[in-house]
Structure formats: C-alpha cells, structure tokens
Design a protein around this motif. Structure first.
Motif, PDB file in Angstrom:
ATOM      1  N   LEU A  16       0.848  -1.183   0.000  1.00 17.03           N
ATOM      2  CA  LEU A  16       0.000   0.000   0.000  1.00 17.03           C
ATOM      3  C   LEU A  16       0.886   1.236   0.000  1.00 17.03           C
ATOM      4  N   ASP A  17       0.547   2.214  -0.826  1.00 19.15           N
ATOM      5  CA  ASP A  17       1.284   3.465  -0.897  1.00 19.15           C
ATOM      6  C   ASP A  17       0.297   4.626  -0.962  1.00 19.15           C
ATOM      7  N   GLY A  18       0.748   5.800  -0.539  1.00 20.35           N
ATOM      8  CA  GLY A  18      -0.050   7.010  -0.680  1.00 20.35           C
ATOM      9  C   GLY A  18      -0.778   7.394   0.585  1.00 20.35           C
ATOM     10  N   PRO A  19      -1.477   8.527   0.531  1.00 15.11           N
ATOM     11  CA  PRO A  19      -2.158   9.057   1.715  1.00 15.11           C
ATOM     12  C   PRO A  19      -3.314   8.154   2.155  1.00 15.11           C
ATOM     13  N   MET A  37       6.418  -3.827 -11.258  1.00 11.49           N
ATOM     14  CA  MET A  37       6.146  -3.415 -12.630  1.00 11.49           C
ATOM     15  C   MET A  37       5.652  -1.972 -12.685  1.00 11.49           C
ATOM     16  N   ARG A  38       4.980  -1.537 -11.649  1.00 11.03           N
ATOM     17  CA  ARG A  38       4.378  -0.197 -11.618  1.00 11.03           C
ATOM     18  C   ARG A  38       5.175   0.805 -10.777  1.00 11.03           C
ATOM     19  N   ASP A  39       6.401   0.481 -10.424  1.00  7.82           N
ATOM     20  CA  ASP A  39       7.210   1.383  -9.592  1.00  7.82           C
ATOM     21  C   ASP A  39       7.316   2.795 -10.159  1.00  7.82           C
ATOM     22  N   ASP A  40       7.416   2.919 -11.472  1.00  6.44           N
ATOM     23  CA  ASP A  40       7.601   4.241 -12.069  1.00  6.44           C
ATOM     24  C   ASP A  40       6.370   5.132 -11.971  1.00  6.44           C
ATOM     25  N   GLN A  47       1.422  11.353  -5.399  1.00  4.19           N
ATOM     26  CA  GLN A  47       1.517  12.816  -5.364  1.00  4.19           C
ATOM     27  C   GLN A  47       0.193  13.468  -5.762  1.00  4.19           C
ATOM     28  N   ALA A  48      -0.576  12.772  -6.592  1.00  2.00           N
ATOM     29  CA  ALA A  48      -1.896  13.274  -6.984  1.00  2.00           C
ATOM     30  C   ALA A  48      -2.949  12.981  -5.914  1.00  2.00           C
ATOM     31  N   GLY A  49      -2.541  12.320  -4.821  1.00  2.47           N
ATOM     32  CA  GLY A  49      -3.444  12.079  -3.705  1.00  2.47           C
ATOM     33  C   GLY A  49      -4.108  10.729  -3.661  1.00  2.47           C
ATOM     34  N   TYR A  50      -3.711   9.810  -4.528  1.00  2.31           N
ATOM     35  CA  TYR A  50      -4.322   8.476  -4.533  1.00  2.31           C
ATOM     36  C   TYR A  50      -3.640   7.538  -3.545  1.00  2.31           C
ATOM     37  N   ARG A  51      -4.431   6.612  -3.017  1.00  2.00           N
ATOM     38  CA  ARG A  51      -3.948   5.506  -2.197  1.00  2.00           C
ATOM     39  C   ARG A  51      -3.836   4.315  -3.138  1.00  2.00           C
ATOM     40  N   VAL A  52      -2.664   3.718  -3.243  1.00  2.00           N
ATOM     41  CA  VAL A  52      -2.389   2.696  -4.259  1.00  2.00           C
ATOM     42  C   VAL A  52      -2.194   1.329  -3.611  1.00  2.00           C
TER      43      VAL A  52
END
Length: 100
Positions: A16-19, A37-40, A47-52
C-alpha cells in the motif's frame, strides 16, 4: 504513506502506498512480473493524492505458488475479497493484459 510488503490471509503479498485518506487505485501487473512493474507510476499517483494497492499474484514476486493460492479464473473474487478486507468500498483499477 508507503508500507513494506504485507500478506493477506491466503498468502498474497501486497503493498500500500499514498495518503490514508486518498481515493483508491488498484494496480494489476501482468503474469511473469510482480508489483514492481508499476514502480515508475506510483509516485505520480501518490503525489496526486491516490492511495495505491498493488500485489504479487500467485507464484510471482513474494507470493508463493501454494495450495492456498487461487486459480486465475477466481482472481476477480479474490480482489473483491481483499478490497473488502481493507475496508475499500470503491476503487479505480489499472489493468494490463494478464495473458502475456
């Protein structure tokens, strides 16, 4: 913000990443790859505010190919169960072709 790899009850590894209060995006990797695969793209999304949420499918990355892993045909049910487990009622999904 970012977490180390976590493990669902069935053994699937996920990250999990993001706010914590961001809208959710679930990233699907292709077979033969793992969550990296999606690291980039993850920094742009967070930064756009999504929780990934991203994960390693059975036999990929840190998820072992084990009896507890689900068949590919049941993948959508597993994703729904994991979203529910994390308290996610709604999410955007970014998918790539899973068959190669």
């Amino acid at each position: 913000m970012a977490t180390d790899m976590l493990f669902a009850p069935n053994g699937l590894a996920y990250r999990l990443d993001g706010p914590y209060d961001g809208d959710w995006i679930v990233l699907f990797n292709s077979s033969g790859t793992d969550h990296r695969m999606r690291d980039d793209v993850v920094p742009y999304l967070t930064q756009a505010g999504y929780r990934v949420r991203r994960y390693d499918m059975c036999g990929q990355g840190l998820t072992a190919l084990a009896v507890s892993c689900i068949p590919m045909g049941d993948l959508t049910h597993d994703i729904g169960d994991r979203l529910e487990h994390l308290g996610i009622g709604r999410a955007h999904c970014l998918v790539c072709h899973l068959a190669g």
